[in-house]
Design an enzyme around this catalytic site. Sequence first.
Site, PDB file in Angstrom:
ATOM      1  N   GLY A 160      -3.037  -1.796  -7.335  1.00 49.48           N
ATOM      2  CA  GLY A 160      -1.952  -2.768  -7.406  1.00 49.48           C
ATOM      3  C   GLY A 160      -2.205  -3.788  -8.503  1.00 49.48           C
ATOM      4  N   GLN A 183      -9.087  -7.355 -10.795  1.00 54.59           N
ATOM      5  CA  GLN A 183      -9.723  -6.126 -10.306  1.00 54.59           C
ATOM      6  C   GLN A 183      -9.301  -4.931 -11.161  1.00 54.59           C
ATOM      7  OE1 GLN A 183     -10.046  -5.039  -6.002  1.00 54.59           O
ATOM      8  NE2 GLN A 183      -8.260  -3.781  -6.417  1.00 54.59           N
ATOM      9  N   ARG A 205      -4.031  -9.985   4.434  1.00 52.32           N
ATOM     10  CA  ARG A 205      -4.471 -11.281   4.958  1.00 52.32           C
ATOM     11  C   ARG A 205      -3.292 -12.131   5.448  1.00 52.32           C
ATOM     12  NH1 ARG A 205      -8.295 -10.450   0.693  1.00 52.32           N
ATOM     13  NH2 ARG A 205     -10.427 -10.526   1.494  1.00 52.32           N
ATOM     14  N   HIS A 244       0.836  -1.206   0.000  1.00 55.86           N
ATOM     15  CA  HIS A 244       0.000   0.000   0.000  1.00 55.86           C
ATOM     16  C   HIS A 244       0.876   1.263   0.000  1.00 55.86           C
ATOM     17  CE1 HIS A 244      -2.854  -2.854   2.225  1.00 55.86           C
ATOM     18  NE2 HIS A 244      -3.548  -2.492   1.164  1.00 55.86           N
ATOM     19  N   SER A 246       0.154  -8.930   1.571  1.00 54.93           N
ATOM     20  CA  SER A 246      -1.305  -8.866   1.632  1.00 54.93           C
ATOM     21  C   SER A 246      -1.707  -8.641   3.074  1.00 54.93           C
ATOM     22  CB  SER A 246      -1.906 -10.191   1.142  1.00 54.93           C
ATOM     23  OG  SER A 246      -3.252 -10.293   1.550  1.00 54.93           O
ATOM     24  N   LYS A 306      -1.180  -6.640  -8.316  1.00 52.41           N
ATOM     25  CA  LYS A 306      -1.409  -7.918  -7.623  1.00 52.41           C
ATOM     26  C   LYS A 306      -2.834  -8.405  -7.865  1.00 52.41           C
ATOM     27  CE  LYS A 306      -1.728  -9.972  -3.088  1.00 52.41           C
ATOM     28  NZ  LYS A 306      -3.062  -9.688  -2.585  1.00 52.41           N
TER      29      LYS A 306
HETATM   30  P1  AMP Z   1      -6.540  -3.871  -0.436  1.00 52.10           P
HETATM   31  O1  AMP Z   1      -6.357  -3.070   0.809  1.00 52.10           O
HETATM   32  O2  AMP Z   1      -6.100  -5.287  -0.316  1.00 52.10           O
HETATM   33  O3  AMP Z   1      -7.917  -3.716  -1.025  1.00 52.10           O
HETATM   34  O4  AMP Z   1      -5.544  -3.235  -1.506  1.00 52.10           O
HETATM   35  C1  AMP Z   1      -5.591  -1.876  -1.809  1.00 52.10           C
HETATM   36  C2  AMP Z   1      -4.747  -1.637  -3.033  1.00 52.10           C
HETATM   37  O5  AMP Z   1      -3.404  -2.025  -2.756  1.00 52.10           O
HETATM   38  C3  AMP Z   1      -5.218  -2.462  -4.238  1.00 52.10           C
HETATM   39  O6  AMP Z   1      -5.090  -1.680  -5.402  1.00 52.10           O
HETATM   40  C4  AMP Z   1      -4.241  -3.611  -4.243  1.00 52.10           C
HETATM   41  O7  AMP Z   1      -4.049  -4.173  -5.537  1.00 52.10           O
HETATM   42  C5  AMP Z   1      -2.975  -2.939  -3.751  1.00 52.10           C
HETATM   43  N1  AMP Z   1      -2.066  -3.924  -3.166  1.00 52.10           N
HETATM   44  C6  AMP Z   1      -2.356  -4.877  -2.240  1.00 52.10           C
HETATM   45  N2  AMP Z   1      -1.281  -5.638  -2.000  1.00 52.10           N
HETATM   46  C7  AMP Z   1      -0.280  -5.173  -2.783  1.00 52.10           C
HETATM   47  C8  AMP Z   1       1.075  -5.546  -3.003  1.00 52.10           C
HETATM   48  N3  AMP Z   1       1.638  -6.565  -2.353  1.00 52.10           N
HETATM   49  N4  AMP Z   1       1.796  -4.838  -3.884  1.00 52.10           N
HETATM   50  C9  AMP Z   1       1.256  -3.800  -4.562  1.00 52.10           C
HETATM   51  N5  AMP Z   1      -0.030  -3.395  -4.409  1.00 52.10           N
HETATM   52  C10 AMP Z   1      -0.799  -4.072  -3.544  1.00 52.10           C
END
Ligand code: AMP
Length: 289
Positions: free
Chosen positions: A147, A153, A187, A34, A185, A149
């Site tokens: 991301g 999405q 998670r 993030h 992540s 990742k």
């Molecule tokens: P999330 O909080 O999991 O919904 O992720 C928020 C944003 O951060 C999304 O655009 C994800 O794709 C991105 N993101 C999550 N994990 C990573 C990672 N390891 N590297 C780069 N971006 C990430």
Amino acid sequence: MQIFYEAKLLQQTMMNSAQEICLVPTMGALHDGHLALIHEARRMVGENGCVAVSLFVNPMQFDRKEDLDHYPRPVEKDLEACQNAKVDVVFVPTPDEMYAKNHSIVIAENALSQALCGASRPGHFAGVCTVVMKLFQIFQCHSAIFGEKDFQQLAIIRRMVRDLNLPVKIIEHATIREVDGLAMSSRNARLSAEHRADAPRIWKALTEAKDAYQLGERNVDSLMKRAMSILEQSPYLRIDYLSLVDEENLSLVETIADSSGNFVLAFAGFYGSVRLIDHVTLSAQATEM
Ligand code: AMP
């Protein structure tokens, strides 16, 4: 740093702003992945621009109550991380603030979301599209960073922006990994010690297939078997899918012709109740990490 809890107040503030606004939508429990997106947002808008972050665990995109209930929510720590990263505006809404009790409009994507995570998680991408559309409206952002990742999405959000003529530039950021290769992540924090130690095999399996591809292997079964043999050695991992798809339309690839562009080998699986995803792009010139 300004912290907002109310959508209307934030929207009015952003509407009156002359700054260039770049949004990083997140569900919080911020990690270095993030933060990399946040730094890229600053690079995009410069010192005079506005870097905006949302921290919202969106109930609408969860298909399992267990996952929603246990999703980490360290809000104070996240706000501190935002402050340290020089974020300008943070939005921390409650579900009731985001969704009126009788809300009845949903943004649904009907092609790209049929495969992969969309097939395993009914309603997930409608939840994602709806919340991202709302966040774009509330923040009045000129650009937003996602991301790579979560590549399905990202593809779906790009499609939404195209199909609904949204005036938001979508920027993607490469996946940030732990030193052992596991994609960062929120998670990951829920993995047991045994599961955490086992989880780097996901990236190992994907890179094994990628290496074989780069060395000239074009047989889809052989590529899948290489990755699968590493995944199946795990005593813990429950595989949801390992699929080779076309990078453009996410349709399943059964045969590879050299002329046919890039492919994505995508994985999703469970350690206990924790669902992890990762993928690798297969292209003859791939240098992605
Ligand atoms: P999330 O909080 O999991 O919904 O992720 C928020 C944003 O951060 C999304 O655009 C994800 O794709 C991105 N993101 C999550 N994990 C990573 C990672 N390891 N590297 C780069 N971006 C990430």
